[in-house]
Design a protein around this motif. Structure first.
Motif, PDB file in Angstrom:
ATOM      1  N   PRO A   1     -52.686   8.566 -14.598  1.00  0.00           N
ATOM      2  CA  PRO A   1     -52.176   7.187 -14.599  1.00  0.00           C
ATOM      3  C   PRO A   1     -50.668   7.113 -14.756  1.00  0.00           C
ATOM      4  N   LEU A   2     -50.096   7.973 -15.613  1.00  0.00           N
ATOM      5  CA  LEU A   2     -48.644   7.986 -15.782  1.00  0.00           C
ATOM      6  C   LEU A   2     -47.960   8.353 -14.475  1.00  0.00           C
ATOM      7  N   ALA A   3     -48.471   9.371 -13.790  1.00  0.00           N
ATOM      8  CA  ALA A   3     -47.875   9.779 -12.512  1.00  0.00           C
ATOM      9  C   ALA A   3     -47.985   8.656 -11.481  1.00  0.00           C
ATOM     10  N   VAL A   4     -49.128   7.959 -11.464  1.00  0.00           N
ATOM     11  CA  VAL A   4     -49.295   6.850 -10.524  1.00  0.00           C
ATOM     12  C   VAL A   4     -48.268   5.763 -10.794  1.00  0.00           C
ATOM     13  N   ARG A   5     -48.079   5.423 -12.077  1.00  0.00           N
ATOM     14  CA  ARG A   5     -47.119   4.367 -12.411  1.00  0.00           C
ATOM     15  C   ARG A   5     -45.703   4.760 -12.014  1.00  0.00           C
ATOM     16  N   LEU A   6     -45.313   6.019 -12.269  1.00  0.00           N
ATOM     17  CA  LEU A   6     -43.962   6.464 -11.938  1.00  0.00           C
ATOM     18  C   LEU A   6     -43.734   6.467 -10.429  1.00  0.00           C
ATOM     19  N   ILE A   7     -44.709   6.971  -9.684  1.00  0.00           N
ATOM     20  CA  ILE A   7     -44.552   7.060  -8.235  1.00  0.00           C
ATOM     21  C   ILE A   7     -44.667   5.679  -7.598  1.00  0.00           C
ATOM     22  N   LEU A   8     -45.531   4.826  -8.158  1.00  0.00           N
ATOM     23  CA  LEU A   8     -45.665   3.465  -7.642  1.00  0.00           C
ATOM     24  C   LEU A   8     -44.352   2.708  -7.755  1.00  0.00           C
ATOM     25  N   GLN A   9     -43.610   2.924  -8.842  1.00  0.00           N
ATOM     26  CA  GLN A   9     -42.309   2.273  -8.975  1.00  0.00           C
ATOM     27  C   GLN A   9     -41.374   2.697  -7.856  1.00  0.00           C
ATOM     28  N   GLY A  10     -41.451   3.959  -7.459  1.00  0.00           N
ATOM     29  CA  GLY A  10     -40.635   4.408  -6.331  1.00  0.00           C
ATOM     30  C   GLY A  10     -41.008   3.706  -5.037  1.00  0.00           C
ATOM     31  N   TRP A  11     -42.308   3.515  -4.803  1.00  0.00           N
ATOM     32  CA  TRP A  11     -42.741   2.815  -3.593  1.00  0.00           C
ATOM     33  C   TRP A  11     -42.292   1.361  -3.607  1.00  0.00           C
ATOM     34  N   LEU A  12     -42.447   0.725  -4.761  1.00  0.00           N
ATOM     35  CA  LEU A  12     -42.075  -0.692  -4.840  1.00  0.00           C
ATOM     36  C   LEU A  12     -40.577  -0.912  -4.766  1.00  0.00           C
ATOM     37  N   SER A  13     -39.782   0.138  -4.977  1.00  0.00           N
ATOM     38  CA  SER A  13     -38.332   0.000  -4.887  1.00  0.00           C
ATOM     39  C   SER A  13     -37.826   0.037  -3.449  1.00  0.00           C
ATOM     40  N   ILE A  14     -38.697   0.415  -2.507  1.00  0.00           N
ATOM     41  CA  ILE A  14     -38.295   0.438  -1.096  1.00  0.00           C
ATOM     42  C   ILE A  14     -38.268  -0.995  -0.572  1.00  0.00           C
ATOM     43  N   PRO A  15     -37.148  -1.476  -0.041  1.00  0.00           N
ATOM     44  CA  PRO A  15     -37.082  -2.875   0.431  1.00  0.00           C
ATOM     45  C   PRO A  15     -38.059  -3.146   1.567  1.00  0.00           C
ATOM     46  N   ALA A  16     -38.594  -4.358   1.568  1.00  0.00           N
ATOM     47  CA  ALA A  16     -39.524  -4.749   2.630  1.00  0.00           C
ATOM     48  C   ALA A  16     -38.857  -4.691   3.998  1.00  0.00           C
ATOM     49  N   GLU A  17     -37.531  -4.889   4.026  1.00  0.00           N
ATOM     50  CA  GLU A  17     -36.825  -4.894   5.309  1.00  0.00           C
ATOM     51  C   GLU A  17     -36.939  -3.553   6.039  1.00  0.00           C
ATOM     52  N   ARG A  18     -37.059  -2.469   5.275  1.00  0.00           N
ATOM     53  CA  ARG A  18     -37.204  -1.167   5.936  1.00  0.00           C
ATOM     54  C   ARG A  18     -38.523  -1.076   6.679  1.00  0.00           C
ATOM     55  N   PHE A  19     -39.584  -1.606   6.085  1.00  0.00           N
ATOM     56  CA  PHE A  19     -40.880  -1.574   6.759  1.00  0.00           C
ATOM     57  C   PHE A  19     -40.895  -2.544   7.940  1.00  0.00           C
ATOM     58  N   ARG A  20     -40.189  -3.671   7.838  1.00  0.00           N
ATOM     59  CA  ARG A  20     -40.089  -4.591   8.970  1.00  0.00           C
ATOM     60  C   ARG A  20     -39.344  -3.922  10.126  1.00  0.00           C
TER      61      ARG A  20
END
Length: 522
Positions: A148-167
């Protein structure tokens, strides 16, 4: 910020910093003095000690690699999906951090142990049972806590990627593999090393997991070897030598972890919700659903079994269990108050001159472990007083020191925000010293103060470390009594005691954390 620092904050912070230096480095000095005075540091290590060192590094390394490897696909699934219960599942990822280790171990035994549901299923199929004890058991316990700790740390990295990059990627026609290579890959290369090393550092000191799931001399960690030198051989010199070795390894890992876990720079964006056009295929939806379901089952099943098995015996537990529960409550409350007061004093000092010195003092407990700290305190107290008479106070002190760095992480950013938004007005009103603390700082810090109190109380409630060195045979805390019940194969009573410990730990965290959130904006 330096101009606004108050003398009361500097004096209290300096006292706390000196106390932490004395507690950590002083106990380390006692350990080193005893170790060097008994043997040479290298000459005193026997084959069993080197085997314990190898096993410690092996189990920590494998646990870190597996935790991170399993966390990446789970974090990706949580990052690119929105579903009912998602927020609750992400919140659940933080539960193992305050879950008493010995309770989780009993839950894992209910699933994977000799009489667990997994072996019951294998027996029904006519297959041989599996053993949870040994290297694989220790790794399983570590992964349960650190996935769970690893998921939370890595999830923060994913959520830090701006939506504009995926657009932009969608406009360019990028598929899942190109998204992974061009956008997600660079983020993972920044986040994974620090996350893996942080988990490696945690697994170096996983005493309770190795104690209950190690299963023999071949699965002995350095922490467990320290405990054995104390409890079975009462060889204080050997225990001191092992404690010095443990401190050296943990200190080196902590310094490397701090170097690799630097804050990730957030890319510029418009903070729009992320829409993942690349993951719209039914196959990827099904894959993410399976991953999140398996992760939830892995975390929830042991806890559900603890509740169902513990309920029938909860109200008929022997008196010694309830006495141990009262001891644990007293230790938890004292530890929480001490850790929170010390963290607040250090946070106030960090807002003044020379903040790096106070921050370094506040992080010192991360370089040691409860058993190393307990070893040094035992060596200091033993010539003066019977250490068993101070079992509960020493346990509360050690637990407070271990929880203080986490409280500091919560308080320092909040205090800086308070000073930035209200400091000039407070200066203009002549609000200083205790008046500034009482009227401005404490009311505005109710949330992080409540969180710090709850976290410290819950961590102390479930700790099984220093108390194992100091407690008399019939005394101690609830986690120690639970371990004794498991060792005596009184599993029904152990299940009830585990449920009681689980309830008390989460209740303490909820009460204090809710108290910090109530009327926090007034």
């Amino acid at each position: 910020m330096a101009r606004r620092a108050q003398p009361v904050g500097r004096r209290a912070g300096a006292a706390v910093a000196l106390g932490l230096v004395a507690l950590t480095l002083g106990t380390l000095g006692a350990v080193a003095w005893r170790a060097v005075g008994t043997w040479g540091l290298v000459e005193g290590l026997g084959p069993a000690d080197w085997a314990a060192l190898r096993f410690t590094l092996l189990q920590a390394g494998l646990s870190a690699v597996l935790s991170v490897a399993l966390a990446v696909p789970v974090a990706r699934a949580l990052a690119r999906r929105r579903f009912f219960g998602r927020r609750a599942l992400i919140a659940l990822m933080g539960a193992p951090f305050i879950l008493p280790v010995i309770v989780a171990v009993l839950g894992l035994l209910s699933v994977f142990g000799r009489g667990g549901i997994l072996n019951a299923g294998l027996a029904a199929l006519g297959l041989a049972p599996l053993s949870i004890y040994g290297l694989h058991g220790v790794i399983l316990g570590n992964v349960f806590f650190n996935l769970p700790l690893a998921v939370r740390l890595i999830l923060q990295g994913w959520l830090s990627i701006p939506a504009e990059r995926f657009r932009l990627a969608a406009a360019l026609g990028f598929g899942p593999s190109q998204i992974a290579r061009q956008i997600e890959g660079p983020m993972l290369r920044e986040v994974i090393p620090g996350a893996a090393l942080a988990i490696f550092l945690i697994c170096l000191t996983s005493f309770a997991i190795a104690l209950t799931l190690g299963g023999g001399p071949r699965a002995t960690t350095i922490e467990l070897a320290i405990y054995q030198a104390f409890r079975f051989d009462f060889d204080l010199g050997h225990a001191a030598l092992l404690a010095a070795l443990q401190f050296a390894i943990s200190g080196a890992a902590m310094l490397l972890a701090l170097r690799l876990t630097l804050p990730q720079a957030s890319a510029a964006g418009l903070d729009r919700p992320v829409e993942r056009w690349d993951a719209a295929s039914p196959w990827l939806r099904a894959q993410d659903a399976v991953l999140t379901t398996l992760a939830a089952l892995f975390l929830l099943t042991p806890l559900a079994l603890i509740v169902t098995q513990g309920l029938p015996t909860l109200l008929s537990l022997p008196g010694i269990v309830w006495t141990a529960a009262l001891n644990s409550l007293a230790v938890a409350l004292a530890s929480a108050l001490l850790a929170t007061a010390a963290a607040l004093a250090l946070a106030l000092a960090i807002s003044g001159p020379r903040p790096a010195l106070y921050e370094a003092a506040g992080m010192l407990p991360l370089a040691t472990s409860p058993l190393v700290l307990g070893t040094g305190l035992f060596l200091i107290l033993n010539p003066v007083i019977d250490p068993s008479r101070l079992a509960l106070p020493v346990t509360a002190l050690s637990n407070a020191a271990m929880a203080l760095p986490f409280g500091l992480r919560a308080l320092v950013p909040a205090l800086r925000e308070v000073e930035a938004s209200h400091g000039r007005l407070a200066d203009a009103l002549g609000m200083r010293g205790l008046a500034r603390l009482r009227l401005l700082i404490v009311p505005r810090l109710r949330r992080p103060l409540g969180f710090t109190l709850g976290l410290a109380a819950a961590l102390s409630m479930g700790d099984l470390g220093v108390v194992t060195l100091f407690a008399p045979p019939e005394g101690g805390t609830l986690p120690l009594q639970l371990y004794r019940l498991m060792g005596a194969y009184r599993m029904n009573e152990a299940a009830g005691a585990a449920l009681l410990l689980l309830i008390l730990s989460f209740a303490l965290f909820w009460v204090f954390d809710r108290g910090g959130r109530a009327d926090a904006d007034t």
